[in-house]
Motif scaffolding. Structure first.
Motif, mmCIF file in Angstrom:
data_model
loop_
_atom_site.group_PDB
_atom_site.id
_atom_site.type_symbol
_atom_site.label_atom_id
_atom_site.label_comp_id
_atom_site.label_asym_id
_atom_site.label_seq_id
_atom_site.Cartn_x
_atom_site.Cartn_y
_atom_site.Cartn_z
ATOM 1 N N UNK A 1 7.837 13.986 -28.393
ATOM 2 C CA UNK A 1 7.910 13.060 -27.385
ATOM 3 C C UNK A 1 8.177 11.713 -27.850
ATOM 4 N N UNK A 2 7.048 11.437 -28.775
ATOM 5 C CA UNK A 2 6.939 10.201 -29.494
ATOM 6 C C UNK A 2 8.175 10.019 -30.329
ATOM 7 N N UNK A 3 8.454 10.916 -31.228
ATOM 8 C CA UNK A 3 9.609 10.884 -32.039
ATOM 9 C C UNK A 3 10.956 10.975 -31.493
ATOM 10 N N UNK A 4 11.065 11.321 -30.248
ATOM 11 C CA UNK A 4 12.466 11.183 -29.478
ATOM 12 C C UNK A 4 12.627 9.935 -28.680
ATOM 13 N N UNK A 5 11.603 9.278 -28.352
ATOM 14 C CA UNK A 5 11.807 7.915 -27.536
ATOM 15 C C UNK A 5 12.218 6.812 -28.368
#
Length: 286
Positions: free
Chosen positions: A282-286
């Motif tokens: 999720x962190x890499x996506x936001x």
């Protein structure tokens, strides 16, 4: 043979239960009529004059064997009883398609009918004993058991919904904030795929800024669900892409929409590792 029969006939649909029962009654009426079976050899022309039925596609010589039983007169080279009553009785055990437009009836006769009936009676007796009733009341007992199971399933669904609600409160309390989005990933005990979907829908409706990955293990299969609230989607979260990455870790695959996606896996031993990866995904996506 002396205890069973196969009969192929031209027809373009399966026979109904009522039609099969009618066929069975007609055959048994012919058996019980006790008609003598008369076998004669004659010329093909004499046989045709007598009204003997020839099978389409068969080749006949100048001399043919004519078999008559009651009103039935056929050209046939097989062996036969000398009286229809000696067949005893007939019970149809199957009807199916064997080729385009061709159906096949299979049945047992004579003592094989008695064995079939005895075997079926034994099954009925065992079923009745298991349900603590007698064979005559078995249908009513089964209906009662089915109704009881439906009522029990409804109670279990209500209990499951209550448990899910309690678990959701816990989920909200342990979520982690990643770039302004609440993220939670967890395994739920004794949860079905339907329960995961129900919880996911509730999470989306109550937390529009949350990404949740829910999982359950049933046997050797892993069920996964990811939901993203509307605000989380606006910030870049995509449930389909998240679940695809998570599923890879547990030896599976899946996908779906930005707000909801499901997947499955075949390696429950890797589930904890997969859930721990959610925050980084999720962190890499936001």
């Amino acid at each position: 043979a002396n205890d069973h029969i196969r009969f192929d006939f031209t027809h373009f649909a399966a026979l109904t239960a009522e039609e099969l029962a009618k066929v069975e009654d007609m055959v048994n009426d012919a058996i019980l009529a006790g008609s003598p079976v008369i076998t004669e050899e004659m010329s093909i022309d004499e046989a045709k004059k007598k009204g003997a039925m020839a099978l389409f596609g068969e080749k006949y010589g100048q001399t043919v064997r004519v078999v008559q039983a009651g009103d039935s007169i056929e050209l046939c080279g097989g062996t036969h009883l000398d009286n229809t009553a000696k067949a005893g009785s007939l019970k149809i055990i199957g009807e199916a398609s064997v080729a385009a437009g061709v159906r096949r009836i299979e049945a047992v006769t004579g003592k094989a009918v008695l064995k079939l009936m005895n075997d079926r009676q034994a099954v009925l007796n065992e079923a009745a004993a298991a349900l603590k009733t007698n064979p005559n009341e078995l249908a009513a007992k089964i209906e009662q058991q089915v109704n009881d199971m439906r009522a029990l399933n409804k109670k279990l669904e209500k209990m499951g919904a209550k448990v899910a609600a309690m678990q959701m409160v816990d989920l909200f309390n342990v979520s982690r904030n990643i770039k302004g989005v609440e993220v939670v990933a967890t395994k739920l005990d004794d949860a079905s795929a339907d329960m995961l979907r129900t919880m996911g829908d509730d999470i989306k409706s109550k937390k529009d800024n949350m990404v949740a990955v829910l999982s359950a293990v049933n046997g050797d299969k892993v069920s996964l669900l990811c939901v993203c609230g509307a605000e989380a989607v606006k910030k870049g979260a995509h449930a389909g892409k998240i679940i695809k990455e998570v599923a890879k870790i547990v030896g599976g695959g899946g996908g779906g929409r930005p707000d909801s996606a499901t997947a499955g896996g075949k390696n429950p031993a890797k589930l904890e590792e997969a859930l721990e990866a959610v925050n980084n995904i999720v962190d890499a996506m936001l």
